[in-house]
Every structure is written in structure tokens, then in C-alpha cells.
Design a protein around this motif. Structure first.
Motif, short mmCIF file in Angstrom:
data_model
loop_
_atom_site.label_atom_id
_atom_site.label_comp_id
_atom_site.label_asym_id
_atom_site.label_seq_id
_atom_site.Cartn_x
_atom_site.Cartn_y
_atom_site.Cartn_z
N SER A 91 -19.52 -21.61 -45.60
CA SER A 91 -20.33 -22.49 -44.77
C SER A 91 -20.25 -22.10 -43.28
N VAL A 92 -19.36 -21.14 -42.97
CA VAL A 92 -19.22 -20.75 -41.57
C VAL A 92 -20.44 -19.90 -41.17
N GLU A 93 -21.09 -20.35 -40.15
CA GLU A 93 -22.22 -19.59 -39.61
C GLU A 93 -21.62 -18.56 -38.67
N VAL A 94 -21.80 -17.29 -39.02
CA VAL A 94 -21.08 -16.26 -38.27
C VAL A 94 -21.54 -16.22 -36.81
N ILE A 95 -22.81 -16.59 -36.58
CA ILE A 95 -23.32 -16.58 -35.21
C ILE A 95 -22.59 -17.61 -34.36
N SER A 96 -22.34 -18.80 -34.93
CA SER A 96 -21.66 -19.82 -34.13
C SER A 96 -20.18 -19.47 -33.98
N LEU A 124 -31.87 -22.60 -45.49
CA LEU A 124 -30.85 -22.79 -46.51
C LEU A 124 -29.48 -22.92 -45.85
N PRO A 125 -28.60 -23.75 -46.40
CA PRO A 125 -27.24 -23.83 -45.85
C PRO A 125 -26.56 -22.47 -45.95
N ALA A 126 -25.60 -22.26 -45.04
CA ALA A 126 -24.97 -20.94 -44.93
C ALA A 126 -24.32 -20.51 -46.23
N GLN A 127 -23.75 -21.45 -47.00
CA GLN A 127 -23.03 -21.00 -48.18
C GLN A 127 -23.97 -20.40 -49.23
N PRO A 138 -25.84 -9.66 -45.64
CA PRO A 138 -26.88 -9.31 -44.66
C PRO A 138 -27.36 -7.89 -44.90
N GLY A 139 -28.66 -7.71 -44.85
CA GLY A 139 -29.20 -6.37 -45.08
C GLY A 139 -29.60 -6.15 -46.52
#
Lengths: 255, 766
Positions: free
Chosen positions: A81-86, B538-541, B548-549
Motif C-alpha cells: 500500500s506504500v505509494e513509492v512517490i510519497s 486503483l489502490p497501490a496494493q 512498473p514498466g
């Protein structure tokens, strides 16, 4: 003021591989809040790799994997759930080679605010002055804020990168050999700066320069071949190291 | 070379071989570089040298003046095609030939006129070597003056003239003296007309003759009708001309009117009367240029206009319309001679001689000679002309004007061609008839080039640039390692293969599925955008499941399904919108099924009034776009990949998303490289030949209609070069096309290079 967290960044049995290469071997360490922690060790010992994992910059590299965990104030960096950007907004970074953008000094400093969607002129002006002052550069560049950053000297560029990194007030500042390419006077300025910055930020610095570690760091970790050999207060590491390998390294017996 | 001294150890010395190779390579590289510059410059010089003669005027030089008809009063004179043995005819019973070199004395050939009539009027039709005569007793007839080349034993050519008398026909009032004659012969229909004096009045009479043709050859000439045209005239007749079409007579009258009388119908009919110079002005001369559909008229002050036969807009019959104005002569034209090869004519007033071209309205050459010109004649090859002065001397001139139809106006201006309803930019270089005007406007070709390039880039640039951006900045390296070489292979596809595919495979598909093509082109990017937005919400999980990519793994199936859906929806859209209507506006029903016809192909011309062709810009845009995509992609991708990783890392470390990093850091730095990519793609599209030759229909039209074809400069060179004789006007015009293409790319590249330089200065790294 709340009590400072002694295990603000907590590395737990962390392993890291670049493809087949085992770059970090079962490292566990706790990095305290608002202190300067230095990573030392010979080239290729994994200190930079660990640093770049603290803001997940290694995600950009192909063919990497890890095991173990790193928590930041109790939360895992690798939680889905960690947004890497934040995360990267919380953990700023200064690179070994200064890398200002092909923009004006002003735009360089406020880059992180721009990408966060902040465009209010008065606030930006304030941030620019505060950050540049924080990086001890304000007096030198205040008259040419809108000129290209490439007109600055090497030391000024590196301080600009620091100003850029602290503009959005991250909680942690990672510095990857920030003075490696600088002359002694510029180095001293940046070291002074680090002392100022630690009042506000938790700083992790990778350095090859023993004197720099003794001058700025509260705690020092010695890495060798991907292992954390010894981690203690800087005084202990440099005066009474527990490990022979540490002593040999700081005495310059191998590099 | 460093000085060698005995105390320098041998290992510090450079061997002679290395130095020699170094010097040799330096010279070779210098030679190679210089060679390239010389080669490019040489090509340029060659093209220019081929083009320059097009813009030259006529070269005219007086070669000789010979005593010709001194003391005589020739009615007509003419010349053979070698310009060696001119003749004159005084109206009596002999024709006199004068050797132009002066080597032989004049010779005469007898001519027996029927009934020993006295000739009172004559005119010479040089194309047929025919002399038309009218007699004092009211007959009109012809005789032919022909020349044969004979080669003697020594191989020397000598010209042997002969005179053959033709048929004579009584015209109008018997015994009325004929003042002037005209004769037009189109092969199976001939018109002989004359101005006849009858009872102190001038009348105009015409005889229409027809020659029946059968398998056995041409039959006998029969007189189909004799007409008195006087009642049809607007006033007293002055001059009379009969076009070679053999169906009409043109008469000027003292009132300044031209009467156009048509004889091709059941009875003579006055098609048109017009005052070419307005009220109160008199007509000085009337003549026909080669092709006999254009009239050169001068008024009594020397003002010159050209009137051409054409069907005006809204009209039904061909009438004369003023199409051109030429510079004034010094006075009414006193002589006229026309070329038998092109629209050149020689005219003038008094001592003024002017060589002009009717199509381009140009004065090719003009001079005031030292004598009064009584008559002129141009030889059949249009390589010389002769002027007769009042003392009976013949002045011979060489004429070199190989490209009279060329010039700035012809290539870049609007020209009113014969038969056209208005001035226009037209390209039509060849035709079936000799009297055709080559239409050489380069504007439709330049337009076609720009149009083809525009549609190709319209298709290619978004795809190529987005692909380059995705590959360089988002795609994982291991996938990129496969994608990039694939695109480079795509660039190496021969364009003839692409053109072949475009013409035989793509064009028929697109023709029948235009709505599908549009829906797909609109729908797939739209779907991509919608899916992209949904993905980012969508939520990050959930997003973390795809590294990515690697998003393309999920996207490609979605895009394929979307493409298939939109492609299938095409006919549905077609059945909503494209209702084909008949002339009265009612929907057309298919007699077989009883359903309304819904067809884009038929609907488009009805809805927009512009044509729908199978070989159209859409096909070319897609296929040429396909050829251009890899070029743009490869160079743009390189430019994007070359942005230092330290900057993207810095941006990422500051919390910028991949898109923000791209937009704020990568794109500005790569902009000059991307710009180069676009320019090289543009250059490829401008010069692309095979695809446009095969898939455009090569119609030199000027519109931006997506469903019409085009002809580009390069395709024009490819298609017309086999038909262009060396050093002909068309040949040189194709080189001009090449020069324009060269100039076009040169200008574009120079502008692009300047702009690129500025971009690079602005975003340069350190």
C-alpha cells in the motif's frame, strides 16, 4: 517536543541482490531520528545500495530483489500500500555527483513543490529563500535566481541539490558521498550544513572520507563485502572499534 | 614530429609506419569529406544547369538577307521545312522559288488555273503547304506547294519543289471578284470561305465540303452546301478566318465586331458576336494560333488580346471568351506567322517584330528591325523564320526557343489554358494531340507533396513519439531490448513492398470499412486513456501486482479487444449516418433486399461534394506513416534514452511521478533530439516515392480531402521520366520538380537545424 525515536529507520535482516550478485547480506540496524548516521566501507561494500533502498531508488534498476524488511517509523517501505512517490517525498536524497536540472536555480529548488502541484508564487519564493539559506547558498545566488543552474560552481551545484532536496521538508535526508567531487572548502561548507540540518532532518550519509565521518556523524556503520561489520557511535568506531576489520579499515590498511 | 636525438630511448619513438598510416588516413578522411561536399554540390549544379534553360527567352539572330521578290508584288510566300527554298506567288500562272543560299538562280514552276482565271486573293496555310486562292471570277480553290528532299550520288541533299493544283469551287455571286479567302480542313470536313465583291458591296460566302471515308481510302470530295453568310454579319466584313476545325468562319467587321458563324449544323448559325475591345474600337487584326481554338486580336492601336473557345460555366456551347492580354504592339498587327509546333506566334506592326507565346502571355523576343515588314513565315520545325521587307528582300532569322511554354507563370502561377473555364493551377504534361498545351504548374505537385507528408505525419508522429517515450522511459529494459531492433527492422522494409501492400491490400479494406477505421483510430486511444485513468485510481496494493514498466502486459489484450470492438462497430455507425440519397433527396433502397442503402463510399461525395477515391490520402497516410514511424521512433528513442540517468533519478528522488519526470526533466532535454527525429521523418515523407506512386492514384489535384488522391513531386518524377525526351521541356521541368523538392527539404532542414540548435542551447547539460 516528543521523544526522538532511536529506531526511526529500522533495517531488519535485509538482503539485496542485483541479479545474481548478493549485494547486502542480512543487515539489521536501527537509525535514530535527528542524528547523522554515516555509512563507511570500501567500494562495493553495499553501503550505497542500502542507502538507495531507504527511498526505494533501487526499484528503478532492473533485475533486483530483496528479502527482509526496512521500516520507517514503524511502517514497512515494501508494504504494497506504500505509494513509492510519497515515500520519496518523505525521504529526500542528495547524490554523489551534483545533478541539477537544466532549469534556473529557482526552478531547481522548487521542483518538488511543482510536481506536488504547488504554484503559489509567494509560497514558492519563501521556500526558495528558506531552502537556499538552509543550504548556505542564499547569499551567493540571491541575485541570480533565474539564471541557469549550470552557471554555478561544483560546490554551489551540490549545495543547490541539497537545497532542492530539503525544499519540500522531507523527514529523512539521504546523502550519497555528497562531497566526493568537491574541493576542501566546499566540503567544509557542506559539513557545516549537515550539522545545521540534523536539527530538523534525520540524515544518513555515505562517505569514503574518514575525517568527514568523524566530523559530522553521530553514529557510524562500517560495511564490508555486503555485511554490516560494526555499528556504533562514531567515537567508539574510530577510537575503540570492537572488530579488527574495522580498525584495519579506519587505519587505512585496506580500502 | 618530435626531434629525435640519440639520447631518446627507442621505445619512445613513433614508428614510421604508424606515422605514415596516420598521415594517409588524415588525407583519406579529408578527401572523403571533401568528396561528399563536391558530390552534393555537383548534383545541385547539374540540376540547376538542366533547369536554367527553361527560364531563358528566345534566341533570334539574323542569318542572311537575300533579294527575293524585288519589283514583284507577291500575294503569298512560304518556305520549306529546311528553310532553304522559299517561294512566292504573285497571282499569275507560275510559282517562283528562290534559293536562299543564292547559289542557284530563281526557278519557276507553272501553275494552270481553271479557265485561266486571274487570282485576286490568296493565303498560305503553312501546316498543309497549301495556298488558298480566290479568283476574279468568283472561284475559290487551292494548290499545294510541296518539297521533297532528294539525295544525289554524292549523298548531297537537294530540295525539289513541286506544285499541284487542287479543286476549285464557284462561290457566291458568279463573277464577283474575291477580296480575301479562308480555308479550313479537318480531314473529313472542309470549309472554304471568301469575302466577295458583288455590286459594290462586300459579301461573305462559304462552301462546306465533306469527304466520305471508307475502307477503300478517302472518297471523293462532295460539296455539301454553299452559304451566303452576309445576312448573319453585324456589318461590312473586313477580315475572314477559317479555323482548321472546318466547321466555322470568323469574320471581323468595320464596327469592331467579331462574328463567329458555325457551319457544322444543318444551316449556318451565328454562335456569337463580340466586341473584343469594347465600344467604338476597331479591330486591327485577327489570327489563329496553333490548334485553332485561340484567336489573337489586335485593335487599331495595337492592344492585343487572346480569345479562346470554351464552354463558359453555365453555358452549353463553345464560344470565344477573353482569356489573356498581351503587351501592346506599336499599332495594329500588320503581319502574323504561327509556329506549327507550339503556341508561338510572330507578329508586329511596321518595323516592330515580336515573338510571343499565347499560353504564357509572354513576349519571348522583340526587336525593331530596320525595314517595314510586309510578311512573315515560320518554318515547320520552328527553327527559323523569314521576314519580307517592302523592297522585296527576304530577311532570314534563326530561331532557338525550345521551351516557350516554360516560365515562372507557367510553373507557379495560374494559367488560363485553352478550353478551361477559368485560370487554374494544372499539371497535365502530355496528351494525344500535337496542338495540346502542356500544363506544367508545379503547384498541384507541391500541394500533393505537402498533403501526403501532412497525412503521413498526422498518423505517424503521435504513434512514433508516444512509442518512443514509453520505450525509453517506462518500458523495462529487457522488453526494450526486443522492441527497439524490431522497430529498426520495420524501417528497413522496402517502400515498394509497403506501396504494394497499400495499393492492393490496405486500399480495398479501407475503402469498404472507412467508418471502422475512424472508430478504431478514435476509440483505441480513448480506451487507453480511460483504462489508464482507471488504473491510476486503483489502490497501490493492486497496482503493485504489475511491476512498473510491465503494464503493457495488461494493456495489450485490452487494446486488442477495444480495437476489435470499434472495428466491428464501424458498420453500425455507417448504418446510422451514411444514408445514400437519390437526386430528389429520398433514401435509396436496395432493390434486392428492400433495405435502405447505407454506404460511406456513396454517402461521402453526397454529403461533402468532394470525391471518394479508393486510392486516397488515408491509405497513403497510414502506409507512409508506417514507413516513417520507425525512423522517428528510433531517433526519438535514442534522444530520450540519452537523457542522463542522474537527472531522472534526481527527479524520482524528489517525488516526481514517471510522467512528471518525463514531462519536466526528460522531454526538455530530449527536445532537440526529438525535433531532429521529426525532421528526419518529415524528410523521409517528403521524398518518399514508391508508396505514393502506387497508392495515391497520382491525380494532380489540389485539395485537402482525405478521400482524394494526390500526386507528389517525387512520384511525378518517377511516373513521367520515361515519357520525357532528353532536353525537352518536360524533361527539364522534372528536373525543376527535383530542384523544388531539393529546395523544400533544404529549407525545412535549415529551419529545423536552427530551431534544434536553439533548443539544444536552451536545454544543454553543463
Amino acid at each position: 517536543m516528543p521523544a526522538l525515536n532511536p529506531a526511526y529507520i529500522n533495517v531488519q535482516d535485509f538482503n539485496f541482490w542485483y541479479g545474481p550478485k548478493h549485494a547486502i547480506k542480512s543487515v539489521s540496524m536501527a537509525i535514530p531520528e535527528c542524528q547523522v548516521t554515516a555509512f563507511i566501507g570500501p567500494s562495493g561494500c553495499g553501503k550505497s545500495t542500502l542507502l538507495r533502498n531507504l527511498n526505494r531508488m533501487n526499484d528503478l534498476v532492473d533485475g533486483v530483489r530483496h528479502s527482509g524488511d526496512i521500516t520507517l517509523n514503524g511502517t514497512s517501505l515494501y508494504d504494497p500500500s506504500v505509494e513509492v512517490i510519497s515515500l520519496r517525498k518523505r525521504v529526500g536524497m542528495v547524490f554523489q555527483k551534483s545533478n541539477p536540472f537544466a532549469k534556473s536555480i529557482y526552478e531547481n529548488v522548487i521542483f518538488s513543490l511543482r510536481v506536488a502541484g504547488q504554484n503559489k508564487k509567494s509560497e514558492l519564493d519563501e521556500v526558495v529563500e528558506r531552502s537556499l539559506a538552509g543550504a548556505a547558498l542564499w547569499d551567493e545566488v540571491k541575485d541570480r535566481l533565474h539564471e541557469s543552474a549550470y552557471g554555478l560552481s561544483g560546490g554551489q551545484m551540490q549545495r543547490l541539490c541539497i537545497a532542492r532536496a530539503i525544499a519540500n521538508r522531507p523527514q529523512i535526508l539521504l546523502m550519497d558521498e555528497p562531497c566526493a567531487a568537491l574541493d576542501p572548502i566546499a566540503t567544509l561548507k557542506i559539513e557545516d550544513l549537515i550539522q545545521d540540518l540534523k536539527k530538523e532532518f534525520t540524515i544518513v550519509i555515505v562517505t569514503h572520507n574518514m575525517h568527514q565521518a568523524t566530523r559530522c556523524a553521530d553514529r557510524t556503520a562500517f560495511f564490508y563485502l555486503g555485511e554490516l561489520v560494526e555499528y556504533d557511535t562514531t567515537g567508539v568506531i574510530f577510537n575503540t572499534p570492537a572488530q579488527d576489520r574495522t580498525e584495519a579499515y579506519i587505519r587505512g590498511l585496506f580500502s | 614530429m618530435p626531434p629525435t636525438s640519440p639520447d631518446v630511448p627507442g621505445r619512445f619513438l613513433v614508428s614510421k609506419g604508424i606515422l605514415r598510416i596516420d598521415r594517409f588516413m588524415t588525407a583519406a578522411i579529408r578527401l572523403g569529406g571533401l568528396g561528399i561536399i563536391i558530390a552534393v554540390f555537383g548534383i545541385f549544379v547539374f540540376i540547376v544547369s538542366q533547369v536554367l534553360p527553361l527560364f531563358r527567352g528566345a534566341k533570334v539572330e539574323e542569318t542572311s538577307a537575300i533579294p527575293f521578290a524585288a519589283g514583284k508584288a507577291p500575294l503569298v510566300f512560304g518556305i520549306d521545312e529546311w528553310a532553304e527554298l522559299p517561294f512566292y506567288y504573285e497571282g499569275g500562272s507560275e510559282v517562283t522559288f528562290v534559293d536562299a543560299t543564292g547559289a542557284k538562280p530563281p526557278q519557276t514552276l507553272p501553275l494552270t488555273l481553271p479557265g485561266g482565271a486571274q487570282v485576286t486573293a490568296a493565303s498560305y496555310i503553312s501546316a498543309d503547304q497549301l495556298v488558298v486562292v480566290g479568283t476574279a471570277d468568283g472561284q475559290v480553290g487551292t494548290f499545294t506547294v510541296s518539297y521533297d528532299a532528294e539525295f544525289g550520288d554524292s549523298g548531297k541533299r537537294s530540295i525539289v519543289p513541286s506544285v499541284t493544283i487542287g479543286e476549285f469551287y464557284p462561290v457566291g455571286t458568279s463573277g464577283g471578284s474575291i477580296r480575301s479567302v479562308g480555308y479550313g480542313d479537318s480531314g473529313d470536313s472542309k470549309v472554304a470561305a471568301a469575302v466577295q465583291e458583288s455590286g459594290g458591296k462586300l459579301e461573305v460566302h462559304a462552301v462546306l465540303l465533306r469527304q466520305k471515308r471508307s475502307l477503300m481510302g478517302s472518297g471523293k470530295l462532295t460539296k455539301e452546301g454553299a452559304y451566303d453568310l452576309t445576312p448573319l454579319l453585324t456589318g461590312a466584313p473586313l477580315q475572314l478566318r477559317v479555323p482548321r476545325t472546318g466547321d466555322s468562319v470568323l469574320v471581323t467587321t468595320a464596327e469592331g465586331v467579331v462574328d463567329y458563324i458555325f457551319l457544322g449544323g444543318d444551316a449556318p448559325e451565328k454562335r456569337q458576336e463580340f466586341k473584343p475591345f469594347g465600344e467604338g474600337r476597331k479591330i486591327g487584326s485577327i489570327d489563329l494560333v496553333f490548334g485553332d481554338v485561340s484567336l489573337v486580336l489586335t485593335d487599331d492601336l495595337g492592344e492585343m488580346s487572346i480569345f479562346s473557345l470554351l464552354v463558359p460555366e453555365g453555358g452549353e456551347q463553345r464560344v470565344f471568351v477573353k482569356t489573356k492580354t498581351l503587351p501592346n504592339l506599336a499599332g495594329p498587327a500588320s503581319f502574323f506567322a504561327r509556329s506549327q509546333r507550339n503556341k508561338l506566334f510572330l507578329t508586329g506592326s511596321g518595323a516592330q517584330v515580336s515573338l510571343r507565346h499565347s499560353t504564357t502571355e509572354q513576349v519571348r523576343w522583340e526587336k525593331t528591325v530596320g525595314f517595314e515588314v510586309k510578311g512573315a513565315v515560320i518554318d515547320a520545325k520552328c527553327a527559323s523564320f523569314a521576314l519580307l521587307d517592302s523592297d522585296g528582300n527576304l530577311h532570314r532569322y534563326s530561331l532557338d526557343d525550345p521551351h516557350p511554354e516554360a516560365g515562372w507563370k507557367a510553373y507557379f502561377g495560374k494559367v488560363w489554358y485553352e478550353g478551361a473555364t477559368k485560370p487554374d493551377y494544372t499539371w497535365q504534361s502530355t496528351s494525344g494531340t500535337d496542338d495540346f498545351e502542356p500544363k506544367l504548374s508545379l503547384r498541384p505537385l507541391i500541394h500533393g507533396t505537402l498533403k501526403g507528408t501532412f497525412w503521413a505525419l498526422f498518423f505517424a508522429v503521435p504513434i512514433a513519439l508516444l512509442a518512443a517515450v514509453y520505450t525509453a522511459q517506462f518500458l523495462r529494459v529487457e522488453v526494450k531490448r526486443v522492441v527497439k531492433p524490431m522497430m529498426e527492422i520495420m524501417a528497413s522494409l522496402p517502400s515498394v513492398v509497403l506501396g504494394f501492400l497499400a495499393a492492393l491490400w490496405l486500399a480495398p479494406i479501407i475503402e469498404s470499412r472507412v467508418p471502422s477505421v475512424f472508430l478504431t483510430f478514435a476509440g483505441v486511444p480513448l480506451t487507453a486513456a480511460v483504462v489508464g485513468v482507471a488504473w491510476s485510481r486503483l489502490p497501490a496494493q493492486h497496482r503493485a501486482r504489475l511491476r512498473p514498466g510491465m503494464e503493457w502486459v495488461a494493456f495489450i489484450p485490452i487494446m486488442l479487444v477495444a480495437a476489435w470492438i470499434f472495428w466491428s462497430l464501424g458498420p453500425v455507425l455507417e448504418s446510422w449516418i451514411c444514408v445514400v440519397r437519390d437526386a430528389s433527396g429520398n433514401p435509396v433502397t436496395d432493390p434486392a433486399t428492400g433495405r435502405t442503402v447505407m454506404d460511406f463510399r456513396a454517402w461521402w461525395p453526397q454529403a461533402t461534394g468532394t470525391p471518394f477515391e479508393q486510392r486516397n490520402s488515408l491509405v497513403v497516410g497510414i502506409m507512409m506513416g508506417f514507413a516513417v514511424i520507425p525512423v522517428i521512433f528510433t531517433i526519438a528513442e535514442d534522444a530520450l534514452s540519452n537523457v542522463p540517468a542522474s537527472l531522472t533519478a534526481a527527479s524520482a528522488a524528489l517525488g516526481a511521478s514517471r510522467w512528471q519526470t518525463l514531462r519536466k526533466v526528460v522531454l526538455p532535454i530530449a527536445s532537440s533530439g526529438i525535433f531532429s527525429a521529426l525532421m528526419i521523418g518529415l524528410g523521409r515523407a517528403v521524398g518518399e516515392t514508391m508508396i505514393v506512386v502506387m497508392a495515391t492514384g497520382n491525380t494532380p489535384v489540389m485539395d485537402w480531402n482525405l478521400f482524394n488522391g494526390m500526386r507528389t513531386l517525387s512520384a511525378n518524377i518517377a511516373t513521367e521520366l520515361p515519357e520525357a525526351p532528353v532536353h525537352s521541356t518536360l524533361y527539364r521541368t522534372l528536373f525543376l520538380g527535383a530542384l523544388v523538392l531539393f529546395a523544400l527539404t533544404f529549407l525545412l532542414n535549415t529551419a529545423a537545424e536552427l530551431l534544434r540548435h536553439r533548443l539544444r542551447e536552451k536545454y544543454k547539460l553543463v
